[in-house]
Design a protein around this motif. Structure first.
Motif, PDB file in Angstrom:
ATOM      1  N   ARG A 246       0.823  -1.205   0.000  1.00 54.86           N
ATOM      2  CA  ARG A 246       0.000   0.000   0.000  1.00 54.86           C
ATOM      3  C   ARG A 246       0.860   1.259   0.000  1.00 54.86           C
ATOM      4  N   SER A 247       2.016   1.210   0.687  1.00 52.17           N
ATOM      5  CA  SER A 247       2.920   2.369   0.691  1.00 52.17           C
ATOM      6  C   SER A 247       3.400   2.682  -0.715  1.00 52.17           C
ATOM      7  N   ILE A 248       3.773   1.626  -1.460  1.00 57.92           N
ATOM      8  CA  ILE A 248       4.274   1.805  -2.819  1.00 57.92           C
ATOM      9  C   ILE A 248       3.156   2.261  -3.751  1.00 57.92           C
ATOM     10  N   LEU A 249       2.001   1.585  -3.665  1.00 56.12           N
ATOM     11  CA  LEU A 249       0.898   1.908  -4.566  1.00 56.12           C
ATOM     12  C   LEU A 249       0.335   3.295  -4.295  1.00 56.12           C
ATOM     13  N   LYS A 250       0.404   3.748  -3.051  1.00 57.47           N
ATOM     14  CA  LYS A 250      -0.112   5.077  -2.736  1.00 57.47           C
ATOM     15  C   LYS A 250       0.673   6.155  -3.475  1.00 57.47           C
ATOM     16  N   HIS A 251       1.965   5.921  -3.654  1.00 59.55           N
ATOM     17  CA  HIS A 251       2.791   6.888  -4.381  1.00 59.55           C
ATOM     18  C   HIS A 251       2.693   6.687  -5.894  1.00 59.55           C
ATOM     19  N   MET A 252       2.465   5.447  -6.313  1.00 61.60           N
ATOM     20  CA  MET A 252       2.369   5.166  -7.742  1.00 61.60           C
ATOM     21  C   MET A 252       1.003   5.537  -8.308  1.00 61.60           C
ATOM     22  N   LEU A 253      -0.038   5.493  -7.465  1.00 64.81           N
ATOM     23  CA  LEU A 253      -1.403   5.742  -7.926  1.00 64.81           C
ATOM     24  C   LEU A 253      -2.043   6.855  -7.110  1.00 64.81           C
ATOM     25  N   PRO A 254      -1.562   8.095  -7.281  1.00 61.40           N
ATOM     26  CA  PRO A 254      -2.177   9.212  -6.539  1.00 61.40           C
ATOM     27  C   PRO A 254      -3.593   9.450  -7.027  1.00 61.40           C
ATOM     28  N   PRO A 255      -4.445  10.042  -6.179  1.00 59.24           N
ATOM     29  CA  PRO A 255      -5.830  10.309  -6.596  1.00 59.24           C
ATOM     30  C   PRO A 255      -5.892  11.171  -7.849  1.00 59.24           C
ATOM     31  N   ALA A 256      -6.729  10.791  -8.791  1.00 60.58           N
ATOM     32  CA  ALA A 256      -6.900  11.561 -10.022  1.00 60.58           C
ATOM     33  C   ALA A 256      -7.795  12.762  -9.749  1.00 60.58           C
ATOM     34  N   PRO A 257      -7.643  13.847 -10.522  1.00 58.47           N
ATOM     35  CA  PRO A 257      -8.530  14.995 -10.329  1.00 58.47           C
ATOM     36  C   PRO A 257      -9.967  14.641 -10.635  1.00 58.47           C
ATOM     37  N   SER A 258     -10.874  15.310  -9.965  1.00 65.74           N
ATOM     38  CA  SER A 258     -12.300  15.059 -10.151  1.00 65.74           C
ATOM     39  C   SER A 258     -12.727  15.418 -11.574  1.00 65.74           C
ATOM     40  N   ALA A 259     -13.623  14.586 -12.129  1.00 67.88           N
ATOM     41  CA  ALA A 259     -14.118  14.840 -13.486  1.00 67.88           C
ATOM     42  C   ALA A 259     -14.942  16.109 -13.538  1.00 67.88           C
ATOM     43  N   SER A 260     -15.490  16.519 -12.387  1.00 67.29           N
ATOM     44  CA  SER A 260     -16.304  17.735 -12.355  1.00 67.29           C
ATOM     45  C   SER A 260     -15.626  18.860 -11.588  1.00 67.29           C
ATOM     46  N   THR A 261     -14.283  18.719 -11.386  1.00 65.41           N
ATOM     47  CA  THR A 261     -13.447  19.742 -10.761  1.00 65.41           C
ATOM     48  C   THR A 261     -13.954  20.190  -9.416  1.00 65.41           C
ATOM     49  N   GLY A 262     -14.630  19.229  -8.716  1.00 64.94           N
ATOM     50  CA  GLY A 262     -15.036  19.479  -7.338  1.00 64.94           C
ATOM     51  C   GLY A 262     -16.265  20.334  -7.224  1.00 64.94           C
ATOM     52  N   ALA A 263     -16.871  20.783  -8.309  1.00 67.13           N
ATOM     53  CA  ALA A 263     -18.044  21.646  -8.219  1.00 67.13           C
ATOM     54  C   ALA A 263     -19.306  20.831  -8.116  1.00 67.13           C
ATOM     55  N   VAL A 264     -20.249  21.312  -7.313  1.00 62.61           N
ATOM     56  CA  VAL A 264     -21.546  20.655  -7.179  1.00 62.61           C
ATOM     57  C   VAL A 264     -22.560  21.454  -7.981  1.00 62.61           C
ATOM     58  N   PRO A 265     -23.273  20.818  -8.905  1.00 60.65           N
ATOM     59  CA  PRO A 265     -24.224  21.538  -9.724  1.00 60.65           C
ATOM     60  C   PRO A 265     -25.217  22.306  -8.877  1.00 60.65           C
ATOM     61  N   ALA A 266     -25.540  23.484  -9.316  1.00 61.60           N
ATOM     62  CA  ALA A 266     -26.444  24.332  -8.541  1.00 61.60           C
ATOM     63  C   ALA A 266     -27.889  23.958  -8.773  1.00 61.60           C
TER      64      ALA A 266
END
Length: 268
Positions: A246-266
């Motif tokens: 898990r230590s190795i994979l955590k550095h190899m597979l960082p979280p990808a950016p959100s497809a909606s850039t973190g915005a919640v539709p109004a």
């Protein structure tokens, strides 16, 4: 009925038994009386290596949950009183981000047959109708088929066995603590974690299970005292492997950016 006596399960167990005993015979010139114990360690490493894709899947699932956590919290805050809208918006978020609400559960389930086979090999006295010679093998004078607790009850726990027990428990406990500090993401409602959210209709609430699983490595340290030594060796090796993986994979597979850039539709 003993499940390990069921035909297909007994056959799988017998095949695993043959692998361990063959490795033990090959290792005898090098490892001597500890050859069976070394074989157990090698089999554990082989199995964990085969399960690397499962580990990758679990890390990706954890990254996905982390990626959309702020958006889920925003949805809870905005639509918390409208359960129908909250359910619809939450499911839309999962679909938009291509995340399954139960992501990571299947990989855990896939490990159960493997772990059950390995564990069964270390606790039953007969394998597919013939004696389990593996349980008669020793490590520093302690039979692989005996537990530290059983030896303590009979008063036959000698100094080498006590040292092994202490080493195994300390290693598992230390690695478990390192895993919680370096790898585990803060859980909702805990210090440093996102605010606790009310259960969303139609979406499984896995928070309770995740909190319980976070303490599982510490429970493993205690379990290691009550299972056969061979199983305790498996537990300590797999615990250390999990942390390293898990230590190795955590550095190899960082979280990808959100497809909606973190915005919640109004829109409602």
């Amino acid at each position: 009925m003993n499940p390990y006596e069921f035909g297909p399960i007994a056959a799988v167990l017998d095949a695993a038994y043959g692998v361990v005993m063959s490795l033990s015979s090959l290792l005898t010139p090098v490892a001597g009386t500890a050859s069976a114990a070394v074989a157990v360690v090698l089999v554990t490493l082989i199995v964990r290596a085969l399960l690397i894709p499962v580990g990758v899947s679990q890390v990706k699932a954890a990254n996905a949950r982390k990626r959309i956590a702020p958006q889920l919290a925003a949805l809870q805050k905005k639509h918390g009183k409208d359960r129908e809208t909250l359910q619809r918006k939450t499911l839309e978020l999962y679909q938009r981000e291509k995340v399954s609400p139960t992501a990571g559960c299947l990989p855990m389930l896939l490990q159960i047959p493997v772990v059950s086979t390995i564990y069964g090999l270390f606790i039953i006295t007969t394998v597919n109708g013939h004696p389990n010679a593996l349980l008669a093998e020793h490590l520093f004078g302690m039979p692989l088929g005996k537990s530290f607790a059983s030896l303590a009850r009979t008063g036959s726990l000698d100094l080498p066995s006590i040292v092994m027990a202490v080493v195994i428990v300390v290693v598992i406990a230390v690695v478990a603590q390192l895993s919680r500090k370096l790898l585990a993401e803060p859980l909702p409602g805990t210090p440093g974690g996102p605010p606790a959210a009310a259960p969303t209709p139609g979406v499984p609430d896995l928070s309770g299970m995740m909190k319980t699983l976070s303490f599982l490595p510490f429970m493993t340290a205690i379990v290691a005292l009550f299972v056969p030594l061979a199983a305790a060796l498996y537990l300590v090796v797999t615990t250390v492997w999990t942390f390293a993986e898990r230590s190795i994979l955590k550095h190899m597979l960082p979280p990808a950016p959100s497809a909606s850039t973190g915005a919640v539709p109004a829109s409602a």
